[in-house]
Write a protein that holds these residues in place. Structure first.
Motif: not given
Length: 175
Positions: A77-91, A123-129
């Protein structure tokens, strides 16, 4: 290499196809190897690289790891997630792991673990609403729901989608 469809669309992200997953992974070098150790699950952060069209290679594993994973099915598993808004990706990659003993030109012999991908999911992670975000002090709320996907897409397009074949999702002019 196959990819099974998600059981249901995720409100947190957008499914990625295997090619997108591997392109994202190619831009990073640290991930997590998931394997079985003494009949229990184990997760180990490792440095990796993609080789031979998508195989995951972990160089210089220790003897215990090498014995534990050779000839078995593992997850990576690898990922990159923006700590400010939670956007990014996970594989996540599932596949058989094998020891690779390259012909040593000089120096001590090196051995690697190579994972042949048999299942790739991302999955491309979207920031939460804003309504879904827990209340806590921090950065200002995101744009309204209608603007969120467009803003996210603008920030996270790959170089090819921007009209250039940039390295690691960036256009050549942004490097």
């Amino acid at each position: 290499m196959t990819r099974e469809p998600s059981p249901s669309p995720s409100p947190d992200g957008i499914s990625l196809d295997p090619g997108q997953c591997l392109r994202l992974m190619a831009c990073h070098s640290v991930g997590r190897l998931v394997y079985t150790r003494h009949a229990l699950p184990a997760v180990l952060p490792v440095r990796y690289r993609l080789v031979d069209g998508g195989s995951v290679q972990v160089d210089q594993p220790d003897e215990e790891l090498l014995r534990a994973v050779t000839g078995t099915v593992v997850a990576f598993q690898a990922d990159q997630v923006d700590p400010t808004d939670g956007s990014g990706w996970t594989v996540t990659v599932l596949g058989h792991a094998d020891a690779v003993h390259p012909a040593a030109a000089t120096g001590p012999p090196s051995v690697s673990v190579r994972i042949r991908p048999e299942w790739v999911s991302g999955l491309r992670l979207l920031p939460p609403r804003p309504a879904d975000r827990p209340h806590r002090p921090g950065p200002p709320a995101l744009a309204p729901d209608a603007a969120r996907p467009a803003e996210w897409e603008r920030r996270h397009r790959t170089g090819a989608e921007r009209g250039g074949e940039g390295r690691c999702g960036t256009a050549p002019s942004e490097r």
